[in-house]
Design a protein around this motif. Structure first.
Motif, PDB file in Angstrom:
ATOM      1  N   HIS A   1      52.273  35.787  41.129  1.00 39.68           N
ATOM      2  CA  HIS A   1      53.076  35.573  39.548  1.00 39.68           C
ATOM      3  C   HIS A   1      52.596  37.310  38.537  1.00 39.68           C
ATOM      4  O   HIS A   1      51.254  37.922  39.636  1.00 39.68           O
ATOM      5  CB  HIS A   1      51.400  34.938  38.347  1.00 39.68           C
ATOM      6  CG  HIS A   1      51.890  34.316  36.907  1.00 39.68           C
ATOM      7  ND1 HIS A   1      52.134  35.132  36.851  1.00 39.68           N
ATOM      8  CD2 HIS A   1      53.197  33.145  36.989  1.00 39.68           C
ATOM      9  CE1 HIS A   1      52.945  34.464  35.170  1.00 39.68           C
ATOM     10  NE2 HIS A   1      53.325  33.270  35.295  1.00 39.68           N
ATOM     11  N   GLU A   2      53.216  37.528  38.350  1.00 38.91           N
ATOM     12  CA  GLU A   2      53.053  38.789  37.091  1.00 38.91           C
ATOM     13  C   GLU A   2      52.001  39.002  36.244  1.00 38.91           C
ATOM     14  O   GLU A   2      50.866  39.687  36.210  1.00 38.91           O
ATOM     15  CB  GLU A   2      53.878  38.967  36.150  1.00 38.91           C
ATOM     16  CG  GLU A   2      54.181  40.517  36.099  1.00 38.91           C
ATOM     17  CD  GLU A   2      55.147  40.365  34.921  1.00 38.91           C
ATOM     18  OE1 GLU A   2      55.045  40.638  33.582  1.00 38.91           O
ATOM     19  OE2 GLU A   2      56.386  40.918  35.665  1.00 38.91           O
ATOM     20  N   ASN A   3      51.783  38.078  35.577  1.00 41.92           N
ATOM     21  CA  ASN A   3      50.100  37.355  35.253  1.00 41.92           C
ATOM     22  C   ASN A   3      48.454  38.187  36.374  1.00 41.92           C
ATOM     23  O   ASN A   3      48.793  36.475  37.368  1.00 41.92           O
ATOM     24  CB  ASN A   3      49.609  36.657  34.342  1.00 41.92           C
ATOM     25  CG  ASN A   3      48.119  36.533  34.027  1.00 41.92           C
ATOM     26  OD1 ASN A   3      47.819  36.976  33.890  1.00 41.92           O
ATOM     27  ND2 ASN A   3      48.830  35.967  32.215  1.00 41.92           N
ATOM     28  N   PRO A   4      48.002  37.803  37.002  1.00 40.78           N
ATOM     29  CA  PRO A   4      47.036  38.153  37.542  1.00 40.78           C
ATOM     30  C   PRO A   4      46.443  37.515  37.443  1.00 40.78           C
ATOM     31  O   PRO A   4      45.750  37.079  38.788  1.00 40.78           O
ATOM     32  CB  PRO A   4      46.494  39.541  37.576  1.00 40.78           C
ATOM     33  CG  PRO A   4      47.037  40.206  36.505  1.00 40.78           C
ATOM     34  CD  PRO A   4      47.473  39.931  36.096  1.00 40.78           C
TER      35      PRO A   4
ATOM     36  N   ASP B   1      48.077  34.884  39.005  1.00 40.34           N
ATOM     37  CA  ASP B   1      48.342  34.579  40.380  1.00 40.34           C
ATOM     38  C   ASP B   1      47.095  34.638  41.455  1.00 40.34           C
ATOM     39  O   ASP B   1      46.518  34.347  41.538  1.00 40.34           O
ATOM     40  CB  ASP B   1      48.042  36.595  40.685  1.00 40.34           C
ATOM     41  CG  ASP B   1      48.714  36.523  41.927  1.00 40.34           C
ATOM     42  OD1 ASP B   1      48.829  36.088  42.862  1.00 40.34           O
ATOM     43  OD2 ASP B   1      49.255  38.691  42.545  1.00 40.34           O
ATOM     44  N   THR B   2      47.651  33.513  42.494  1.00 37.55           N
ATOM     45  CA  THR B   2      47.278  32.943  43.608  1.00 37.55           C
ATOM     46  C   THR B   2      46.932  33.109  44.645  1.00 37.55           C
ATOM     47  O   THR B   2      46.737  33.020  46.113  1.00 37.55           O
ATOM     48  CB  THR B   2      47.576  31.491  43.884  1.00 37.55           C
ATOM     49  OG1 THR B   2      48.449  31.216  43.614  1.00 37.55           O
ATOM     50  CG2 THR B   2      46.882  30.259  41.981  1.00 37.55           C
ATOM     51  N   SER B   3      47.715  34.120  44.875  1.00 35.00           N
ATOM     52  CA  SER B   3      48.105  35.155  46.254  1.00 35.00           C
ATOM     53  C   SER B   3      46.213  35.490  46.348  1.00 35.00           C
ATOM     54  O   SER B   3      45.434  35.954  46.065  1.00 35.00           O
ATOM     55  CB  SER B   3      48.180  36.685  45.741  1.00 35.00           C
ATOM     56  OG  SER B   3      49.318  36.545  45.130  1.00 35.00           O
ATOM     57  N   VAL B   4      46.387  35.439  48.028  1.00 40.20           N
ATOM     58  CA  VAL B   4      45.440  35.805  49.005  1.00 40.20           C
ATOM     59  C   VAL B   4      45.440  36.956  49.882  1.00 40.20           C
ATOM     60  O   VAL B   4      45.910  37.134  50.158  1.00 40.20           O
ATOM     61  CB  VAL B   4      45.128  34.466  49.811  1.00 40.20           C
ATOM     62  CG1 VAL B   4      43.493  34.820  50.878  1.00 40.20           C
ATOM     63  CG2 VAL B   4      44.287  33.105  49.276  1.00 40.20           C
TER      64      VAL B   4
ATOM     65  N   ALA C   1      44.237  37.198  43.795  1.00 41.17           N
ATOM     66  CA  ALA C   1      43.911  37.932  43.447  1.00 41.17           C
ATOM     67  C   ALA C   1      43.418  38.322  41.949  1.00 41.17           C
ATOM     68  O   ALA C   1      43.527  39.145  41.464  1.00 41.17           O
ATOM     69  CB  ALA C   1      45.506  37.904  42.979  1.00 41.17           C
ATOM     70  N   ASN C   2      43.035  36.843  41.077  1.00 42.20           N
ATOM     71  CA  ASN C   2      42.919  36.761  40.141  1.00 42.20           C
ATOM     72  C   ASN C   2      41.215  37.152  40.158  1.00 42.20           C
ATOM     73  O   ASN C   2      40.725  37.886  39.306  1.00 42.20           O
ATOM     74  CB  ASN C   2      42.661  35.353  39.173  1.00 42.20           C
ATOM     75  CG  ASN C   2      42.015  33.945  40.425  1.00 42.20           C
ATOM     76  OD1 ASN C   2      41.716  34.545  41.288  1.00 42.20           O
ATOM     77  ND2 ASN C   2      42.111  33.496  39.571  1.00 42.20           N
ATOM     78  N   GLN C   3      40.681  36.602  41.540  1.00 39.40           N
ATOM     79  CA  GLN C   3      39.076  37.627  41.573  1.00 39.40           C
ATOM     80  C   GLN C   3      38.832  38.988  42.065  1.00 39.40           C
ATOM     81  O   GLN C   3      38.349  39.769  41.177  1.00 39.40           O
ATOM     82  CB  GLN C   3      38.702  36.881  42.997  1.00 39.40           C
ATOM     83  CG  GLN C   3      38.420  35.461  43.420  1.00 39.40           C
ATOM     84  CD  GLN C   3      38.133  35.137  44.892  1.00 39.40           C
ATOM     85  OE1 GLN C   3      38.918  35.106  45.110  1.00 39.40           O
ATOM     86  NE2 GLN C   3      36.736  33.942  44.833  1.00 39.40           N
ATOM     87  N   ILE C   4      39.906  39.607  42.241  1.00 43.15           N
ATOM     88  CA  ILE C   4      40.400  40.853  42.690  1.00 43.15           C
ATOM     89  C   ILE C   4      40.982  41.467  41.295  1.00 43.15           C
ATOM     90  O   ILE C   4      39.617  42.730  41.383  1.00 43.15           O
ATOM     91  CB  ILE C   4      40.938  41.660  43.632  1.00 43.15           C
ATOM     92  CG1 ILE C   4      41.022  40.976  45.510  1.00 43.15           C
ATOM     93  CG2 ILE C   4      41.403  42.628  43.286  1.00 43.15           C
ATOM     94  CD1 ILE C   4      42.067  41.131  45.787  1.00 43.15           C
ATOM     95  N   ALA C   5      41.338  41.007  40.382  1.00 40.90           N
ATOM     96  CA  ALA C   5      41.614  41.625  38.865  1.00 40.90           C
ATOM     97  C   ALA C   5      40.005  41.400  37.958  1.00 40.90           C
ATOM     98  O   ALA C   5      40.010  42.372  37.379  1.00 40.90           O
ATOM     99  CB  ALA C   5      42.721  41.262  38.600  1.00 40.90           C
TER     100      ALA C   5
END
Length: 113
Positions: A9-12, A15-18, A33-37
């Motif tokens: 998702h454009e909004n980190p 975003d549920t990417s791992v 991705a949201n943890q990284i952001a």
């Protein structure tokens, strides 16, 4: 294995990417991705500059630039007064991330009034 996990998702925050993150010591861990952001946002100020937080000052030393003897005093109204200066002093700072470095006292004083 190269397979994508989660949904981009454009909004980190959404975003549920791992992603696999490799650390300096070589170990690898999976993070969303949201943890990284969140980690990145927590380590910068509102202008995007990296923020370093002092955990403690662990040592200090005097360099050859420090004032000594007669240079350490000034005369004012016929009386001798000690010069107030940070010149020639370094502090060993332990940062919140666990690392240490030698920093000029003047820089520490400016950043932590």
């Amino acid at each position: 294995n190269g397979n994508f996990i989660g949904h981009y998702h454009e909004n980190p925050i959404l975003d549920t990417s791992v992603y696999e993150v490799e650390f300096a010591d070589g170990h690898v861990e999976a993070y969303h991705a949201n943890q990284i952001a969140e980690s990145i946002y927590a380590s910068v100020d509102r202008d995007g500059y990296t923020v370093y937080e002092i955990a403690e000052i662990v040592d200090h030393k005097k360099t050859s630039d420090a004032l000594s003897g007669d240079d350490a005093f000034i005369e004012k109204n016929g009386r001798q007064h000690r010069r107030r200066t940070t010149r020639g002093w370094k502090m060993c700072v332990q940062w919140k991330d666990g690392s240490t470095s030698w920093e000029e006292l003047k820089d520490i004083k400016e950043s932590n009034p």
